[in-house]
Design a protein around this motif. Structure first.
Motif, PDB file in Angstrom:
ATOM      1  N   LEU A 199      13.314  -4.286 -29.494  1.00  0.00           N
ATOM      2  CA  LEU A 199      14.565  -5.031 -29.279  1.00  0.00           C
ATOM      3  C   LEU A 199      15.743  -4.348 -29.964  1.00  0.00           C
ATOM      4  O   LEU A 199      16.828  -4.223 -29.383  1.00  0.00           O
ATOM      5  CB  LEU A 199      14.425  -6.461 -29.792  1.00  0.00           C
ATOM      6  N   GLU A 200      15.526  -3.911 -31.196  1.00  0.00           N
ATOM      7  CA  GLU A 200      16.612  -3.249 -31.923  1.00  0.00           C
ATOM      8  C   GLU A 200      16.998  -1.939 -31.261  1.00  0.00           C
ATOM      9  O   GLU A 200      18.182  -1.607 -31.158  1.00  0.00           O
ATOM     10  CB  GLU A 200      16.204  -3.029 -33.380  1.00  0.00           C
ATOM     11  N   GLU A 201      16.003  -1.176 -30.791  1.00  0.00           N
ATOM     12  CA  GLU A 201      16.307   0.088 -30.120  1.00  0.00           C
ATOM     13  C   GLU A 201      17.009  -0.156 -28.791  1.00  0.00           C
ATOM     14  O   GLU A 201      17.951   0.555 -28.436  1.00  0.00           O
ATOM     15  CB  GLU A 201      15.035   0.909 -29.921  1.00  0.00           C
ATOM     16  N   ALA A 202      16.593  -1.179 -28.058  1.00  0.00           N
ATOM     17  CA  ALA A 202      17.259  -1.509 -26.795  1.00  0.00           C
ATOM     18  C   ALA A 202      18.714  -1.888 -27.051  1.00  0.00           C
ATOM     19  O   ALA A 202      19.613  -1.454 -26.324  1.00  0.00           O
ATOM     20  CB  ALA A 202      16.519  -2.653 -26.091  1.00  0.00           C
ATOM     21  N   ALA A 203      18.965  -2.688 -28.084  1.00  0.00           N
ATOM     22  CA  ALA A 203      20.339  -3.076 -28.416  1.00  0.00           C
ATOM     23  C   ALA A 203      21.162  -1.860 -28.827  1.00  0.00           C
ATOM     24  O   ALA A 203      22.322  -1.714 -28.424  1.00  0.00           O
ATOM     25  CB  ALA A 203      20.333  -4.125 -29.525  1.00  0.00           C
ATOM     26  N   ARG A 204      20.573  -0.959 -29.614  1.00  0.00           N
ATOM     27  CA  ARG A 204      21.275   0.260 -30.042  1.00  0.00           C
ATOM     28  C   ARG A 204      21.620   1.133 -28.831  1.00  0.00           C
ATOM     29  O   ARG A 204      22.754   1.594 -28.677  1.00  0.00           O
ATOM     30  CB  ARG A 204      20.421   1.043 -31.032  1.00  0.00           C
ATOM     31  N   LEU A 205      20.652   1.349 -27.942  1.00  0.00           N
ATOM     32  CA  LEU A 205      20.886   2.171 -26.757  1.00  0.00           C
ATOM     33  C   LEU A 205      21.908   1.526 -25.824  1.00  0.00           C
ATOM     34  O   LEU A 205      22.760   2.202 -25.257  1.00  0.00           O
ATOM     35  CB  LEU A 205      19.565   2.409 -26.017  1.00  0.00           C
ATOM     36  N   ALA A 206      21.842   0.208 -25.670  1.00  0.00           N
ATOM     37  CA  ALA A 206      22.797  -0.492 -24.805  1.00  0.00           C
ATOM     38  C   ALA A 206      24.211  -0.347 -25.328  1.00  0.00           C
ATOM     39  O   ALA A 206      25.158  -0.149 -24.564  1.00  0.00           O
ATOM     40  CB  ALA A 206      22.415  -1.965 -24.692  1.00  0.00           C
ATOM     41  N   ALA A 207      24.375  -0.441 -26.649  1.00  0.00           N
ATOM     42  CA  ALA A 207      25.703  -0.286 -27.244  1.00  0.00           C
ATOM     43  C   ALA A 207      26.221   1.136 -27.034  1.00  0.00           C
ATOM     44  O   ALA A 207      27.405   1.341 -26.763  1.00  0.00           O
ATOM     45  CB  ALA A 207      25.655  -0.627 -28.733  1.00  0.00           C
ATOM     46  N   ALA A 208      25.332   2.115 -27.117  1.00  0.00           N
ATOM     47  CA  ALA A 208      25.746   3.514 -26.989  1.00  0.00           C
ATOM     48  C   ALA A 208      25.982   3.913 -25.537  1.00  0.00           C
ATOM     49  O   ALA A 208      26.796   4.791 -25.259  1.00  0.00           O
ATOM     50  CB  ALA A 208      24.689   4.430 -27.608  1.00  0.00           C
ATOM     51  N   GLU A 209      25.279   3.274 -24.609  1.00  0.00           N
ATOM     52  CA  GLU A 209      25.311   3.737 -23.221  1.00  0.00           C
ATOM     53  C   GLU A 209      25.940   2.740 -22.255  1.00  0.00           C
ATOM     54  O   GLU A 209      25.868   2.913 -21.048  1.00  0.00           O
ATOM     55  CB  GLU A 209      23.895   4.102 -22.778  1.00  0.00           C
ATOM     56  N   LEU A 249      12.003   3.203 -25.087  1.00  0.00           N
ATOM     57  CA  LEU A 249      11.665   2.266 -26.150  1.00  0.00           C
ATOM     58  C   LEU A 249      10.502   2.822 -26.971  1.00  0.00           C
ATOM     59  O   LEU A 249       9.576   3.407 -26.413  1.00  0.00           O
ATOM     60  CB  LEU A 249      11.281   0.906 -25.570  1.00  0.00           C
ATOM     61  N   PRO A 250      10.537   2.630 -28.279  1.00  0.00           N
ATOM     62  CA  PRO A 250       9.484   3.202 -29.130  1.00  0.00           C
ATOM     63  C   PRO A 250       8.062   2.822 -28.717  1.00  0.00           C
ATOM     64  O   PRO A 250       7.195   3.682 -28.620  1.00  0.00           O
ATOM     65  CB  PRO A 250       9.818   2.658 -30.514  1.00  0.00           C
ATOM     66  N   SER A 251       7.803   1.548 -28.426  1.00  0.00           N
ATOM     67  CA  SER A 251       6.415   1.167 -28.145  1.00  0.00           C
ATOM     68  C   SER A 251       5.935   1.654 -26.788  1.00  0.00           C
ATOM     69  O   SER A 251       4.749   1.867 -26.589  1.00  0.00           O
ATOM     70  CB  SER A 251       6.239  -0.353 -28.241  1.00  0.00           C
ATOM     71  N   PHE A 252       6.837   1.841 -25.848  1.00  0.00           N
ATOM     72  CA  PHE A 252       6.423   2.331 -24.541  1.00  0.00           C
ATOM     73  C   PHE A 252       6.149   3.828 -24.581  1.00  0.00           C
ATOM     74  O   PHE A 252       5.558   4.370 -23.674  1.00  0.00           O
ATOM     75  CB  PHE A 252       7.462   1.982 -23.474  1.00  0.00           C
ATOM     76  N   GLY A 253       6.550   4.461 -25.690  1.00  0.00           N
ATOM     77  CA  GLY A 253       6.250   5.878 -25.886  1.00  0.00           C
ATOM     78  C   GLY A 253       5.073   6.085 -26.822  1.00  0.00           C
ATOM     79  O   GLY A 253       4.835   7.189 -27.290  1.00  0.00           O
ATOM     80  N   GLY A 254       4.349   5.025 -27.144  1.00  0.00           N
ATOM     81  CA  GLY A 254       3.156   5.158 -27.966  1.00  0.00           C
ATOM     82  C   GLY A 254       3.331   4.730 -29.405  1.00  0.00           C
ATOM     83  O   GLY A 254       2.382   4.767 -30.184  1.00  0.00           O
ATOM     84  N   PHE A 255       4.525   4.291 -29.807  1.00  0.00           N
ATOM     85  CA  PHE A 255       4.753   3.851 -31.187  1.00  0.00           C
ATOM     86  C   PHE A 255       4.649   2.345 -31.231  1.00  0.00           C
ATOM     87  O   PHE A 255       5.285   1.659 -30.451  1.00  0.00           O
ATOM     88  CB  PHE A 255       6.146   4.303 -31.637  1.00  0.00           C
TER      89      PHE A 255
END
Length: 197
Positions: A134-144, A155-161
């Motif tokens: 959620l935090e990464e999605a919010a960060r990317l949305a703000a930037a893009e 997203l981190p978890s969809f890449g294996g994290f």
């Protein structure tokens, strides 16, 4: 807040919109009546609010499984996903993976909700892993310029994290500021009569 509960060895078991209070200082999670130790030797119960409780918890309760013998923290992960579904859709979720959005919801947010409410090992392993996405999605949305432009592969978890490493317990009382979801209008919630089981 849920991560703090889990790190302190308890689950909430009744995460729902009515139990999330938004104040000027952040969020509060109230109604601790079903708080349960993760190490409890008691048999699981199917208490909780119907639309927001994990169907898997109900199935395991009917089989007589004990709390300590299951990954009970995932029940709160499901409920957090169900609350997020309610926030975005404005109506109650169906049973887990059967929940579908009828409103336009950015794919990345839909995938986060779906993963939180998925069955078994397809679900987020911890609430911390969901928060990272959620935090990464919010960060990317703000930037893009919005959530619509973000593929799940970023997203981190969809890449294996699957979330941050275990750290020291967080204070349970610490207020948490809700993430800013710019570009997503909250739905006007449908408020049929409350049903408590």
């Amino acid at each position: 807040i849920l991560d703090g509960y889990h790190r302190h060895g308890v689950i909430h078991k009744d995460v729902k919109p009515d139990n999330v209070i938004v104040t000027a200082d952040g969020l509060r999670l109230v109604d601790l009546g079903l708080l349960t130790p993760l190490a409890s030797t008691l048999t699981l119960t199917n208490h909780g609010t119907e639309y927001f409780r994990d169907p898997e918890m109900v199935r395991l309760a009917l089989k007589g499984r004990r709390v300590k013998d299951v990954d009970a923290a995932r029940f709160d992960v499901y409920s957090a996903g169900a609350v997020f579904f309610y926030l975005l859709e404005g109506s109650f979720p169906a049973c887990g993976p059967l929940s579908r959005f009828t409103r336009p919801v950015p794919m990345v947010l839909s995938l986060i909700v779906s993963r939180a409410m998925a069955e078994g090992t397809k679900r987020y392993p911890t609430i911390a892993a969901m928060r990272v996405d959620l935090e990464e999605a919010a960060r990317l949305a703000a930037a893009e310029g919005g959530f619509e432009r973000i593929p799940a592969s970023r997203l981190p978890s969809f890449g294996g994290f699957d979330g941050p490493a275990e750290g020291p317990p967080l204070p349970v009382e610490a207020p948490v500021r809700p993430p800013v979801l710019e570009g997503v209008e909250p739905a006007e919630p449908a408020r049929p009569g409350r049903r408590r089981v």
